[in-house]
Design an enzyme around this catalytic site. Structure first.
Site, PDB file in Angstrom:
ATOM      1  CG  HIS A  67      -0.461  -0.444   2.461  1.00 38.73           C
ATOM      2  ND1 HIS A  67      -0.654  -1.726   2.925  1.00 38.73           N
ATOM      3  CD2 HIS A  67       0.296   0.177   3.386  1.00 38.73           C
ATOM      4  CE1 HIS A  67      -0.046  -1.856   4.097  1.00 38.73           C
ATOM      5  NE2 HIS A  67       0.523  -0.735   4.399  1.00 38.73           N
ATOM      6  CG  HIS A  96       4.884   6.187   4.353  1.00 38.69           C
ATOM      7  ND1 HIS A  96       5.098   6.391   5.708  1.00 38.69           N
ATOM      8  CD2 HIS A  96       3.680   6.726   4.071  1.00 38.69           C
ATOM      9  CE1 HIS A  96       4.052   6.996   6.217  1.00 38.69           C
ATOM     10  NE2 HIS A  96       3.188   7.224   5.244  1.00 38.69           N
ATOM     11  CG  HIS A  98       0.213   8.624   1.387  1.00 40.09           C
ATOM     12  ND1 HIS A  98      -0.588   7.586   1.820  1.00 40.09           N
ATOM     13  CD2 HIS A  98       1.050   8.918   2.428  1.00 40.09           C
ATOM     14  CE1 HIS A  98      -0.270   7.290   3.075  1.00 40.09           C
ATOM     15  NE2 HIS A  98       0.729   8.069   3.459  1.00 40.09           N
ATOM     16  CD  GLU A 108      -2.638   9.764   3.175  1.00 32.23           C
ATOM     17  OE1 GLU A 108      -1.908   9.740   4.181  1.00 32.23           O
ATOM     18  OE2 GLU A 108      -3.510   8.907   2.938  1.00 32.23           O
ATOM     19  CG  HIS A 121       3.034  11.074   5.284  1.00 28.03           C
ATOM     20  ND1 HIS A 121       1.872  10.333   5.135  1.00 28.03           N
ATOM     21  CD2 HIS A 121       2.683  12.355   5.038  1.00 28.03           C
ATOM     22  CE1 HIS A 121       0.876  11.132   4.830  1.00 28.03           C
ATOM     23  NE2 HIS A 121       1.333  12.373   4.765  1.00 28.03           N
ATOM     24  CB  THR A 207      -3.482   8.760   6.690  1.00 28.14           C
ATOM     25  OG1 THR A 207      -2.325   8.142   6.092  1.00 28.14           O
ATOM     26  CG2 THR A 207      -3.132  10.143   7.206  1.00 28.14           C
ATOM     27  CB  THR A 208      -2.785   3.373   6.738  1.00 31.74           C
ATOM     28  OG1 THR A 208      -1.815   3.118   7.760  1.00 31.74           O
ATOM     29  CG2 THR A 208      -2.171   4.232   5.658  1.00 31.74           C
TER      30      THR A 208
HETATM   31  C1  LIG Z   1       1.906   2.157  11.493  1.00 30.25           C
HETATM   32  C2  LIG Z   1       2.814   2.573  10.362  1.00 30.25           C
HETATM   33  C3  LIG Z   1       2.350   3.899   9.777  1.00 30.25           C
HETATM   34  C4  LIG Z   1       1.634   3.959   8.605  1.00 30.25           C
HETATM   35  F1  LIG Z   1       1.352   2.828   7.950  1.00 30.25           F
HETATM   36  C5  LIG Z   1       1.199   5.176   8.075  1.00 30.25           C
HETATM   37  F2  LIG Z   1       0.522   5.163   6.922  1.00 30.25           F
HETATM   38  C6  LIG Z   1       1.451   6.362   8.726  1.00 30.25           C
HETATM   39  S1  LIG Z   1       0.904   7.915   8.107  1.00 30.25           S
HETATM   40  N1  LIG Z   1       0.311   7.773   6.646  1.00 30.25           N
HETATM   41  O1  LIG Z   1      -0.165   8.402   9.012  1.00 30.25           O
HETATM   42  O2  LIG Z   1       2.088   8.748   8.078  1.00 30.25           O
HETATM   43  C7  LIG Z   1       2.187   6.311   9.884  1.00 30.25           C
HETATM   44  F3  LIG Z   1       2.511   7.448  10.528  1.00 30.25           F
HETATM   45  C8  LIG Z   1       2.629   5.090  10.408  1.00 30.25           C
HETATM   46  F4  LIG Z   1       3.341   5.080  11.538  1.00 30.25           F
HETATM   47 ZN   LIG Z   2       1.548   8.338   5.239  1.00 27.10          ZN
END
Ligand SMILES: CCc1c(F)c(F)c(S(N)(=O)=O)c(F)c1F
Ligand SMILES: [Zn+2]
Length: 265
Positions: A67, A96, A98, A108, A121, A207-208
């Site tokens: 994903h 990572h 999006h 996002e 992110h 957000t996941t």
């Molecule tokens: C549990 C691992 C994870 C994610 F899979 C993730 F998508 C995000 S996010 N999009 O809110 O940055 C995180 F911060 C995170 F720690």
């Molecule tokens: Zn993210």
């Protein structure tokens, strides 16, 4: 239930089945960052620049988890975050992305309804809390600021030489579940804008799934430029069902009683 994803069958509108907080949470992320009018971001002159200490990573894994694509340095990494709205020091965990299927969607967070083609992110966890001493514990801790995620919008423009080592690696992790050890050193600091002074900040969630409401969000105003070719490289990454990931972004969530602060006028 099939693992969560971004298709019609397992996408954001279905996540509440395994994660009720998706619909019942009052501090969910992402949000639409509104800059004028009633519920707009409020300038806070006390907000200081964000401080990052990112020595070049020498050992890291680059993974396609079906994903997103994620860059995770080995446990020994010393990268830290402080300043901005934070009162504690945070440890870097992973970054990572999006992205969307075309340049008019993919981020996002949105700014007055505008989406960018992608969002980066940088995920950190509070390394000074007495309640947890690892990232995984932080995620499960229910602490409102267990994590701090730095969000950077990506926009299409000139090729980003600092991100090239990452975008050049995307073809090597085309298949979901595949990972490579990152060859050589990666300088994340070089990817970011020089000054980390202008940002929005608010209390939100992952957000996941598990959508845990433990994130202090810091979303920077200034986008990072990448080339069309670099954007296309993201769109060739597969989701594990033999299809490219063509949109791994959650739509904006209700603000409820939250306020968004801005470090700039
Ligand atoms: C549990 C691992 C994870 C994610 F899979 C993730 F998508 C995000 S996010 N999009 O809110 O940055 C995180 F911060 C995170 F720690
Ligand atoms: Zn993210």
């Amino acid at each position: 239930m099939a693992p969560w994803g971004y298709s019609k069958e397992n996408g954001p509108a279905t996540w509440h089945k395994d994660c009720p907080i998706a619909n019942t949470g009052v501090r969910q992320s992402p949000i639409d960052l509104i800059t004028t009018g009633q519920t707009c971001a409020k300038y806070d002159s006390n907000l200081k620049p964000v401080i990052v200490s990112y020595p070049a990573f020498s050992e890291a894994t680059f993974l396609n988890n079906g994903h997103s694509v994620q860059f995770q340095p080995s446990a020994g990494n010393l990268s830290e975050l402080s300043g901005g709205p934070l009162t504690k020091k945070y440890k870097f965990e992973q970054f990572h992305f999006h992205w969307g299927n075309n340049d008019s969607e993919g981020s996002e967070h949105r700014v007055n309804g505008k989406m960018y083609p992608a969002e980066l992110h940088l995920v950190h966890w509070n390394s000074e809390s007495p309640n947890f001493s690892s990232f995984q514990e932080a995620v499960g801790s229910n602490d409102p600021h267990a994590l701090c995620v730095l969000g950077f919008f990506l926009k299409v423009g000139a090729e980003n030489a600092s991100l090239k080592p990452i975008t050049d690696l995307l073809s090597k992790v085309k298949n979901a579940g595949s990972s490579v050890s990152f060859p050589g050193k990666f300088d994340l600091k070089a990817v970011l804008p020089e000054t980390l002074t202008d940002y929005y900040t608010y209390d939100g969630s992952l957000t996941t799934p598990p959508l845990a409401e433990c994130v202090k969000w810091i979303v920077f105003k200034e986008p990072i430029e990448v080339s069309t070719a670099q954007m296309e490289a993201f769109r060739a990454v597969d989701d594990g069902h033999g299809k490219p990931i063509t949109g791994n972004y959650r739509p904006p969530c209700p603000l409820h009683t939250r306020t968004v602060a801005a470090s700039f006028k």
